[in-house]
Enzyme design. Structure first.
Site, PDB file in Angstrom:
ATOM      1  N   GLU A 131       0.847  -1.182   0.000  1.00  0.00           N
ATOM      2  CA  GLU A 131       0.000   0.000   0.000  1.00  0.00           C
ATOM      3  C   GLU A 131       0.888   1.239   0.000  1.00  0.00           C
ATOM      4  O   GLU A 131       2.088   1.145   0.282  1.00  0.00           O
ATOM      5  CB  GLU A 131      -0.925  -0.021   1.223  1.00  0.00           C
ATOM      6  CG  GLU A 131      -1.906  -1.178   1.207  1.00  0.00           C
ATOM      7  CD  GLU A 131      -2.857  -1.182   2.398  1.00  0.00           C
ATOM      8  OE1 GLU A 131      -2.733  -0.289   3.268  1.00  0.00           O
ATOM      9  OE2 GLU A 131      -3.719  -2.085   2.476  1.00  0.00           O
ATOM     10  N   PRO A 132       0.331   2.437  -0.294  1.00  0.00           N
ATOM     11  CA  PRO A 132       1.166   3.643  -0.393  1.00  0.00           C
ATOM     12  C   PRO A 132       2.013   3.929   0.836  1.00  0.00           C
ATOM     13  O   PRO A 132       3.146   4.386   0.717  1.00  0.00           O
ATOM     14  CB  PRO A 132       0.132   4.753  -0.634  1.00  0.00           C
ATOM     15  CG  PRO A 132      -0.994   4.063  -1.315  1.00  0.00           C
ATOM     16  CD  PRO A 132      -1.061   2.692  -0.714  1.00  0.00           C
ATOM     17  N   THR A 162       2.194  -5.361 -10.275  1.00  0.00           N
ATOM     18  CA  THR A 162       2.693  -5.764 -11.588  1.00  0.00           C
ATOM     19  C   THR A 162       1.562  -6.481 -12.305  1.00  0.00           C
ATOM     20  O   THR A 162       0.885  -7.329 -11.721  1.00  0.00           O
ATOM     21  CB  THR A 162       3.895  -6.699 -11.451  1.00  0.00           C
ATOM     22  OG1 THR A 162       4.936  -6.031 -10.739  1.00  0.00           O
ATOM     23  CG2 THR A 162       4.423  -7.111 -12.817  1.00  0.00           C
ATOM     24  N   ARG A 260      10.472 -15.122  -4.228  1.00  0.00           N
ATOM     25  CA  ARG A 260      11.864 -14.719  -4.015  1.00  0.00           C
ATOM     26  C   ARG A 260      12.818 -15.589  -4.831  1.00  0.00           C
ATOM     27  O   ARG A 260      13.872 -15.126  -5.264  1.00  0.00           O
ATOM     28  CB  ARG A 260      12.193 -14.765  -2.531  1.00  0.00           C
ATOM     29  CG  ARG A 260      11.628 -13.574  -1.784  1.00  0.00           C
ATOM     30  CD  ARG A 260      11.804 -13.629  -0.299  1.00  0.00           C
ATOM     31  NE  ARG A 260      11.218 -12.423   0.294  1.00  0.00           N
ATOM     32  CZ  ARG A 260      10.649 -12.358   1.492  1.00  0.00           C
ATOM     33  NH1 ARG A 260      10.586 -13.459   2.244  1.00  0.00           N
ATOM     34  NH2 ARG A 260      10.139 -11.236   1.943  1.00  0.00           N
ATOM     35  N   ARG A 285      36.524  -3.843 -28.495  1.00  0.00           N
ATOM     36  CA  ARG A 285      37.041  -2.504 -28.253  1.00  0.00           C
ATOM     37  C   ARG A 285      38.562  -2.553 -28.073  1.00  0.00           C
ATOM     38  O   ARG A 285      39.074  -3.374 -27.296  1.00  0.00           O
ATOM     39  CB  ARG A 285      36.387  -1.930 -26.988  1.00  0.00           C
ATOM     40  CG  ARG A 285      36.943  -0.603 -26.522  1.00  0.00           C
ATOM     41  CD  ARG A 285      36.588   0.515 -27.467  1.00  0.00           C
ATOM     42  NE  ARG A 285      36.871   1.812 -26.856  1.00  0.00           N
ATOM     43  CZ  ARG A 285      36.918   2.944 -27.534  1.00  0.00           C
ATOM     44  NH1 ARG A 285      36.716   2.928 -28.847  1.00  0.00           N
ATOM     45  NH2 ARG A 285      37.165   4.085 -26.923  1.00  0.00           N
ATOM     46  N   GLU A 380      10.004  -8.020  -3.993  1.00  0.00           N
ATOM     47  CA  GLU A 380       9.808  -9.185  -3.122  1.00  0.00           C
ATOM     48  C   GLU A 380      10.593  -9.079  -1.819  1.00  0.00           C
ATOM     49  O   GLU A 380      11.056 -10.067  -1.263  1.00  0.00           O
ATOM     50  CB  GLU A 380      10.199 -10.495  -3.844  1.00  0.00           C
ATOM     51  CG  GLU A 380       9.535 -10.698  -5.195  1.00  0.00           C
ATOM     52  CD  GLU A 380       8.054 -10.968  -5.091  1.00  0.00           C
ATOM     53  OE1 GLU A 380       7.491 -10.876  -3.987  1.00  0.00           O
ATOM     54  OE2 GLU A 380       7.435 -11.263  -6.127  1.00  0.00           O
ATOM     55  N   ALA A 383      16.834  -5.801   0.505  1.00  0.00           N
ATOM     56  CA  ALA A 383      17.997  -6.528   1.026  1.00  0.00           C
ATOM     57  C   ALA A 383      17.967  -6.570   2.549  1.00  0.00           C
ATOM     58  O   ALA A 383      18.329  -7.578   3.170  1.00  0.00           O
ATOM     59  CB  ALA A 383      19.284  -5.865   0.537  1.00  0.00           C
ATOM     60  N   GLU A 384      17.515  -5.472   3.148  1.00  0.00           N
ATOM     61  CA  GLU A 384      17.457  -5.419   4.605  1.00  0.00           C
ATOM     62  C   GLU A 384      16.455  -6.435   5.157  1.00  0.00           C
ATOM     63  O   GLU A 384      16.709  -7.089   6.179  1.00  0.00           O
ATOM     64  CB  GLU A 384      17.091  -4.002   5.064  1.00  0.00           C
ATOM     65  CG  GLU A 384      18.179  -2.964   4.826  1.00  0.00           C
ATOM     66  CD  GLU A 384      18.345  -2.578   3.357  1.00  0.00           C
ATOM     67  OE1 GLU A 384      19.424  -2.090   2.997  1.00  0.00           O
ATOM     68  OE2 GLU A 384      17.389  -2.776   2.570  1.00  0.00           O
TER      69      GLU A 384
END
Length: 402
Positions: A131-132, A162, A260, A285, A380, A383-384
């Site tokens: 939610e917002p 999504t 995940r 290159r 999903e 990282a924390e």
């Protein structure tokens, strides 16, 4: 076939499925991905091709018209698709989570009603928790469902869907007053998942339900990411996932757990593509009279990139196989998601550096990957959040006795 990211122990059927998807990616996705992404255009032709391949029913049981494949097979297919264009893997992921929720937690009537059409790609799924003002604090959900006879009336605003516009079925997590009324009920025990059917599109897609439009993003384009606004939305009581209120939090977390693994697979695919672009460009290159691939600094960078691709792939495969075995895999899924998304960001940035100034040009594919990779750091669960999950599970496993 590339040397990196190979998977041992696959059956002939699994190898054939993954090979077919890889060929599809090389022929149908990679040649058009960057152009479609720059136009933020929904890849309808690609989606139709995946539908013909049966990818929308990959993990749906055969009795419902699906292929009945494992999470590992699905993850390897996602890895290939993300290598072509990560947005396409997002289109499949939310559909897959809703199908998984139905397979694992739905009533027989719900399974019979939805799964055959989902396997055929006729019904596309979306998944809605955030939610917002919510972020990662799922227990703070404020959207509500109030019982009214044989129906529930849903009110609230959801965020970051999504497939919000293109989907025709949304699994929505809200609060139900039955749980709130129970004395001493923990916040997560008063949550219920509803199966909300709607027509694809934007605006009012059914009475009481509005999809305002696409959210503009720096990357992850093509796929539609939206809000969802419920204002007096009436849903029959038989569309409570599993038929019982108060179980939504656990059901959704089960879906996120396999999601995940999917995000880890996406990180592996994007990193692999970034490595392919970097190692190819480094051989083309030339500076100081020789290809830059012959400079030790670039070789070191390529070595680090390849090692990260291989390590992330191995952890993703391990997490998928753990889930397929029927064992708890939240530790492995959290580790895989965390490592793959972080390594993806690093590999993409190293490839960007190898490209030099050209990496900053929209004519080069690495520019698109550079904008896509950050989404994996937050999708999903950040990282924390992954590190919190990992830390808690490790303390459970290594708890000192006595």
């Amino acid at each position: 076939m590339a040397r990196l990211a190979q998977t041992a122990g696959l059956s002939d059927v699994q190898q054939e499925i993954v090979s077919t998807v890889r060929d599809f990616v090389d022929k149908e996705i990679l040649p058009v991905a960057t152009e479609l992404e720059h136009r933020d255009e929904y890849p309808q032709q690609i989606v139709d091709g995946l539908k013909e391949l049966g990818l929308f029913g990959l993990m749906i049981p055969e009795e419902y018209g699906g292929l009945g494949e494992s999470l590992l097979t699905y993850a390897l297919c996602v890895e290939e698709i993300a290598r072509g264009w990560m947005s396409v893997s997002g289109i499949i992921n939310t559909h897959f989570i809703v199908a998984y929720l139905l397979k694992q937690h739905g009533t027989r009537e719900q399974q019979d009603h939805f799964l055959p059409r989902m396997a055929a790609g006729e019904v596309r799924g979306a998944f809605s928790m955030s939610e917002p003002g919510l972020g990662s604090d799922v227990a703070a959900i404020t959207s509500k469902a109030v019982r009214d006879g044989d129906e529930y009336v849903l009110t609230g605003q959801k965020m970051w869907l999504t497939n919000g516009g293109t989907s025709s079925l949304v699994a929505v997590l809200v609060r139900t007053e039955e749980g709130e009324a129970a004395a001493g009920t923990a916040p997560h025990r008063s949550m219920t998942a509803f199966l909300v059917e709607k027509k694809p599109g934007f605006g009012e897609v059914r009475p009481g339900l509005t999809i305002p439009g696409k959210i503009e993003k720096m990357g992850y384009k093509g796929v539609d990411t939206t809000e969802l606004i419920m204002d007096g939305l009436r849903i029959p009581a038989d569309r409570v996932l599993g038929g019982v209120t108060g179980r939504g939090f656990y059901q959704m977390m089960d879906g996120v757990e396999v999601g995940r693994v999917n995000v880890a697979a996406r990180g592996c695919g994007v990193a692999q593509r970034a490595f392919e672009l970097g190692v190819a460009y480094a051989q083309q290159r030339r500076t100081f009279g020789k290809p830059i691939a012959q400079h030790q600094a670039i070789q070191f960078k390529l070595a680090e990139m390849a090692t990260k691709v291989e390590a992330a792939h191995a952890m993703m495969v391990n997490a998928a196989r753990k889930k397929d075995s029927g064992e708890r895999n939240d530790l492995e899924a959290g580790m895989a998601k965390y490592l793959a998304s972080e390594y993806c960001k690093e590999v993409v940035e190293d490839s960007f550096r190898i490209h030099g100034g050209y990496g900053f040009s929209k004519e080069y594919e690495i520019e698109r990957l550079y904008r896509e990779a950050p989404m994996l750091l937050i999708g999903e669960g950040t990282a924390e959040i992954q590190k919190m999950i990992i830390g808690r599970r490790l303390l459970e496993e290594y708890r000192i006795q006595g």
